[in-house]
Design a protein around this motif. Structure first.
Motif, PDB file in Angstrom:
ATOM      1  N   ALA A  82      47.781   7.550  31.278  1.00  0.00           N
ATOM      2  CA  ALA A  82      48.226   7.095  32.602  1.00  0.00           C
ATOM      3  C   ALA A  82      47.142   7.248  33.677  1.00  0.00           C
ATOM      4  O   ALA A  82      47.083   6.470  34.624  1.00  0.00           O
ATOM      5  CB  ALA A  82      49.480   7.861  33.019  1.00  0.00           C
ATOM      6  N   PHE A  83      46.289   8.270  33.486  1.00  0.00           N
ATOM      7  CA  PHE A  83      45.239   8.559  34.473  1.00  0.00           C
ATOM      8  C   PHE A  83      43.920   8.807  33.737  1.00  0.00           C
ATOM      9  O   PHE A  83      43.508   9.960  33.564  1.00  0.00           O
ATOM     10  CB  PHE A  83      45.611   9.798  35.312  1.00  0.00           C
ATOM     11  N   PRO A  84      43.262   7.754  33.265  1.00  0.00           N
ATOM     12  CA  PRO A  84      42.029   7.907  32.482  1.00  0.00           C
ATOM     13  C   PRO A  84      40.985   8.762  33.211  1.00  0.00           C
ATOM     14  O   PRO A  84      40.835   8.672  34.427  1.00  0.00           O
ATOM     15  CB  PRO A  84      41.530   6.466  32.322  1.00  0.00           C
ATOM     16  N   GLY A  85      40.323   9.628  32.423  1.00  0.00           N
ATOM     17  CA  GLY A  85      39.252  10.458  32.982  1.00  0.00           C
ATOM     18  C   GLY A  85      39.727  11.756  33.600  1.00  0.00           C
ATOM     19  O   GLY A  85      38.939  12.475  34.210  1.00  0.00           O
ATOM     20  N   THR A  86      41.018  12.083  33.446  1.00  0.00           N
ATOM     21  CA  THR A  86      41.525  13.310  34.075  1.00  0.00           C
ATOM     22  C   THR A  86      41.735  14.442  33.077  1.00  0.00           C
ATOM     23  O   THR A  86      42.257  15.491  33.442  1.00  0.00           O
ATOM     24  CB  THR A  86      42.866  13.052  34.802  1.00  0.00           C
ATOM     25  N   THR A  87      41.349  14.237  31.823  1.00  0.00           N
ATOM     26  CA  THR A  87      41.521  15.312  30.840  1.00  0.00           C
ATOM     27  C   THR A  87      40.209  15.594  30.128  1.00  0.00           C
ATOM     28  O   THR A  87      39.285  14.780  30.137  1.00  0.00           O
ATOM     29  CB  THR A  87      42.588  14.953  29.782  1.00  0.00           C
ATOM     30  N   GLY A  88      40.159  16.776  29.512  1.00  0.00           N
ATOM     31  CA  GLY A  88      38.975  17.177  28.763  1.00  0.00           C
ATOM     32  C   GLY A  88      39.395  18.117  27.651  1.00  0.00           C
ATOM     33  O   GLY A  88      40.577  18.224  27.334  1.00  0.00           O
ATOM     34  N   PRO A  89      38.435  18.829  27.046  1.00  0.00           N
ATOM     35  CA  PRO A  89      38.755  19.732  25.936  1.00  0.00           C
ATOM     36  C   PRO A  89      39.745  20.842  26.311  1.00  0.00           C
ATOM     37  O   PRO A  89      40.475  21.338  25.460  1.00  0.00           O
ATOM     38  CB  PRO A  89      37.405  20.324  25.531  1.00  0.00           C
ATOM     39  N   ASP A  90      39.791  21.207  27.587  1.00  0.00           N
ATOM     40  CA  ASP A  90      40.712  22.273  28.019  1.00  0.00           C
ATOM     41  C   ASP A  90      42.038  21.727  28.543  1.00  0.00           C
ATOM     42  O   ASP A  90      42.824  22.452  29.148  1.00  0.00           O
ATOM     43  CB  ASP A  90      40.055  23.150  29.085  1.00  0.00           C
ATOM     44  N   GLY A  91      42.267  20.433  28.325  1.00  0.00           N
ATOM     45  CA  GLY A  91      43.507  19.821  28.801  1.00  0.00           C
ATOM     46  C   GLY A  91      43.267  19.027  30.072  1.00  0.00           C
ATOM     47  O   GLY A  91      42.197  18.452  30.263  1.00  0.00           O
ATOM     48  N   VAL A  92      44.273  19.026  30.927  1.00  0.00           N
ATOM     49  CA  VAL A  92      44.187  18.244  32.160  1.00  0.00           C
ATOM     50  C   VAL A  92      43.264  18.943  33.155  1.00  0.00           C
ATOM     51  O   VAL A  92      43.369  20.148  33.373  1.00  0.00           O
ATOM     52  CB  VAL A  92      45.601  18.071  32.774  1.00  0.00           C
ATOM     53  N   ASP A  93      42.361  18.158  33.729  1.00  0.00           N
ATOM     54  CA  ASP A  93      41.503  18.662  34.805  1.00  0.00           C
ATOM     55  C   ASP A  93      42.300  18.477  36.097  1.00  0.00           C
ATOM     56  O   ASP A  93      42.413  17.374  36.626  1.00  0.00           O
ATOM     57  CB  ASP A  93      40.193  17.849  34.843  1.00  0.00           C
ATOM     58  N   ARG A  94      42.865  19.579  36.571  1.00  0.00           N
ATOM     59  CA  ARG A  94      43.795  19.495  37.706  1.00  0.00           C
ATOM     60  C   ARG A  94      43.123  18.980  38.983  1.00  0.00           C
ATOM     61  O   ARG A  94      43.771  18.352  39.815  1.00  0.00           O
ATOM     62  CB  ARG A  94      44.446  20.863  37.941  1.00  0.00           C
ATOM     63  N   ILE A  95      41.842  19.233  39.121  1.00  0.00           N
ATOM     64  CA  ILE A  95      41.128  18.754  40.316  1.00  0.00           C
ATOM     65  C   ILE A  95      40.995  17.231  40.265  1.00  0.00           C
ATOM     66  O   ILE A  95      41.271  16.529  41.231  1.00  0.00           O
ATOM     67  CB  ILE A  95      39.757  19.461  40.465  1.00  0.00           C
ATOM     68  N   GLN A  96      40.591  16.728  39.074  1.00  0.00           N
ATOM     69  CA  GLN A  96      40.469  15.276  38.895  1.00  0.00           C
ATOM     70  C   GLN A  96      41.825  14.587  39.073  1.00  0.00           C
ATOM     71  O   GLN A  96      41.931  13.562  39.746  1.00  0.00           O
ATOM     72  CB  GLN A  96      39.956  14.961  37.477  1.00  0.00           C
TER      73      GLN A  96
END
Length: 197
Positions: free
Chosen positions: A52-66
């Protein structure tokens, strides 16, 4: 089983009060904590949020700032995010209630209890409150918090006075921790019939 909804605006001390209920042996469902788990490393919501929001997650899960940057101040994006998160949290809440169905009292710690219509799903409501200057000082002391951000958050929350008006219990965090703990104990005694309430 009595289901007590625990809520309060930002900076009122709700997390501290929730911990006090836990210390007294009352099971607490922490909606924010559940969201953190669902969005953390390996969390079940990570792929859905990425879609739903491409580019907002990484290996640690959701990047809350992004993610915050994409949804903050954007009502349509926020609605999209809530459509992903809310059903998953509701499922976790049902599982919690089922696990603790033998308990005389459980607490649902739900920050947006009034804002999101959760008040109908609980038997009683406790609002954690403190005077506005105390709230302001606490919130502005948080890392990364600005006056503007604080104003935006407050604008999304039901005013404290309205929350207090809709509450069965008001727990003040303006005094000492001991005073707050005494309030928590009184509520538990009142709702469970324990002690002399």
């Amino acid at each position: 089983m009595i289901v007590l909804g625990l809520t309060g605006s930002i900076g009122m001390g709700k997390s501290t009060v929730a911990a006090m209920f836990e210390d007294e042996g009352v099971p607490v469902f922490d909606a924010d904590e559940v969201v953190h788990q669902l969005q953390g490393r390996g969390g079940s919501l990570v792929p859905k949020i990425q879609a739903a929001f491409p580019g907002t997650t990484g290996p640690d899960g959701v990047d809350r700032i992004q993610l915050g940057a994409q949804v903050f101040g954007n009502p349509a994006a926020l609605k999209r995010l809530e459509a992903v998160v809310h059903p998953a949290v509701a499922e976790e809440r049902q599982a919690f209630l089922l696990r603790h169905r033998q308990e005389p009292l459980v607490v649902l710690d739900i920050p947006l209890l009034f804002e999101k219509g959760g008040a109908e799903r609980v038997d009683k409501i406790a609002v954690v409150s403190a005077p506005a200057p105390v709230q302001r000082a606490r919130v502005l002391a948080r890392p990364g918090m600005t006056e503007e951000k604080f104003a935006q958050i407050l604008a999304l929350q039901t005013p404290d006075a309205e929350k207090r008006a809709g509450a069965d219990f008001v727990i003040s965090t303006a005094g000492s921790l001991d005073e707050t703990r005494a309030s928590v104990r009184r509520i538990i005694a009142c709702l469970t019939g324990a002690g002399d309430g």
